[in-house]
Design an enzyme around this catalytic site. Structure first.
Site, PDB file in Angstrom:
ATOM      1  CG  ASN A 139      11.487 -32.168 -29.531  1.00 49.73           C
ATOM      2  OD1 ASN A 139      11.668 -30.978 -29.356  1.00 49.73           O
ATOM      3  ND2 ASN A 139      10.422 -32.665 -30.134  1.00 49.73           N
ATOM      4  CG  HIS A 153       5.229 -33.232 -29.594  1.00 46.95           C
ATOM      5  ND1 HIS A 153       5.311 -32.529 -30.775  1.00 46.95           N
ATOM      6  CD2 HIS A 153       3.973 -33.740 -29.539  1.00 46.95           C
ATOM      7  CE1 HIS A 153       4.166 -32.629 -31.418  1.00 46.95           C
ATOM      8  NE2 HIS A 153       3.330 -33.362 -30.684  1.00 46.95           N
ATOM      9  CD  GLU A 192       5.417 -27.540 -23.832  1.00 54.54           C
ATOM     10  OE1 GLU A 192       6.503 -27.139 -24.250  1.00 54.54           O
ATOM     11  OE2 GLU A 192       4.339 -27.347 -24.416  1.00 54.54           O
TER      12      GLU A 192
HETATM   13  C1  GRF Z   1       6.043 -25.397 -27.134  1.00 54.42           C
HETATM   14  O1  GRF Z   1       4.707 -25.808 -27.324  1.00 54.42           O
HETATM   15  C2  GRF Z   1       6.930 -26.606 -27.210  1.00 54.42           C
HETATM   16  O2  GRF Z   1       6.266 -27.784 -26.818  1.00 54.42           O
HETATM   17  C3  GRF Z   1       7.233 -26.703 -28.660  1.00 54.42           C
HETATM   18  O3  GRF Z   1       7.430 -25.354 -29.061  1.00 54.42           O
HETATM   19  C4  GRF Z   1       6.482 -24.552 -28.325  1.00 54.42           C
HETATM   20  C5  GRF Z   1       7.098 -23.246 -27.934  1.00 54.42           C
HETATM   21  O4  GRF Z   1       8.127 -23.501 -27.053  1.00 54.42           O
HETATM   22  N1  GRF Z   1       8.383 -27.531 -28.855  1.00 54.42           N
HETATM   23  P1  GRF Z   1       9.053 -22.285 -26.480  1.00 54.42           P
HETATM   24  O5  GRF Z   1       8.129 -21.310 -25.774  1.00 54.42           O
HETATM   25  O6  GRF Z   1       9.721 -21.636 -27.676  1.00 54.42           O
HETATM   26  O7  GRF Z   1      10.017 -22.942 -25.549  1.00 54.42           O
END
Ligand code: GRF
Length: 194
Positions: free
Chosen positions: A106, A108, A178
């Site tokens: 995962n 985060h 990320e």
């Molecule tokens: C991001 O902040 C991620 O860290 C969390 O969900 C948010 C949206 O992610 N897990 P995404 O744009 O749907 O990939």
């Protein structure tokens, strides 16, 4: 390696992973995009990329056990090797975690163990970081175990918290981080290191 990606939201991490696998020629293929919400950006990307999508939500089942078994069946039928959670907002059933030890990952949007745990998702994480006066935040890729956001950390990356940051400006900076970190962590896992 055959990957399943679990999503619930905009899917920007899903998109970043998909492109990184191609651009970095990683030995992996995303064969399933599983979502608990029919309408979400990740499902749209998956359809655009010709990746199978599946709606799987507790709401469709009489019991949690039925839901967990349906998820396990879906993963086994597709010979999934690794599961990547990318903006997935539900808890992975313990039976699935037990069936895929150190194979569920995962991301985060904070420097775990800080600012993790149930309920700490979306803007709440960034509001808490700003309220704490921390001058840096970041993202964490970790293994998923039975406790929310508590699995072994695989990789982290930092971003500064700037004066005048709002949760939105910080969230945007962390999300960009990320999109590099998750592919880096996947590359490391596929190389057999973790
Ligand atoms: C991001 O902040 C991620 O860290 C969390 O969900 C948010 C949206 O992610 N897990 P995404 O744009 O749907 O990939």
């Amino acid at each position: 390696k055959r990957l399943a990606v679990f999503c619930s939201g905009t899917g920007t991490n899903f998109k970043a992973l998909f492109h990184a696998i191609i651009e970095r020629e990683l030995p992996a293929e995303i064969v399933l995009c599983l979502s608990n919400r029919l309408q979400c950006g990740a499902v749209d990307f998956a359809r655009e990329y010709g990746i199978e999508t599946m709606l799987l939500s507790e709401k469709q089942f009489a019991t949690q056990g039925d839901f967990a078994r349906a998820m396990l069946d879906a993963l086994r039928e597709r010979r999934i090797d690794m599961i990547l959670l990318a903006g997935y907002l539900r808890k992975v059933p313990d039976e699935v975690i037990a069936a895929y030890p150190d194979k569920i990952v995962n991301i985060h949007p904070s420097l775990l163990p800080q600012f993790g745990g149930h309920g700490m998702y979306g803007m709440r994480v960034h509001e808490a970081v700003i309220a704490s006066g921390e001058n840096r935040s970041g993202a964490t890729v970790h293994f998923v175990n039975e406790e929310y956001d508590k699995g072994r950390i695989i990789m982290q990356n930092h971003v500064p918290v700037l004066a005048g940051d709002t949760p939105e400006t910080l969230a945007k900076r962390v999300l960009r981080c990320e999109h590099r970190l998750y592919p880096d962590a996947l590359e490391k896992l596929l190389a057999g290191e973790s």
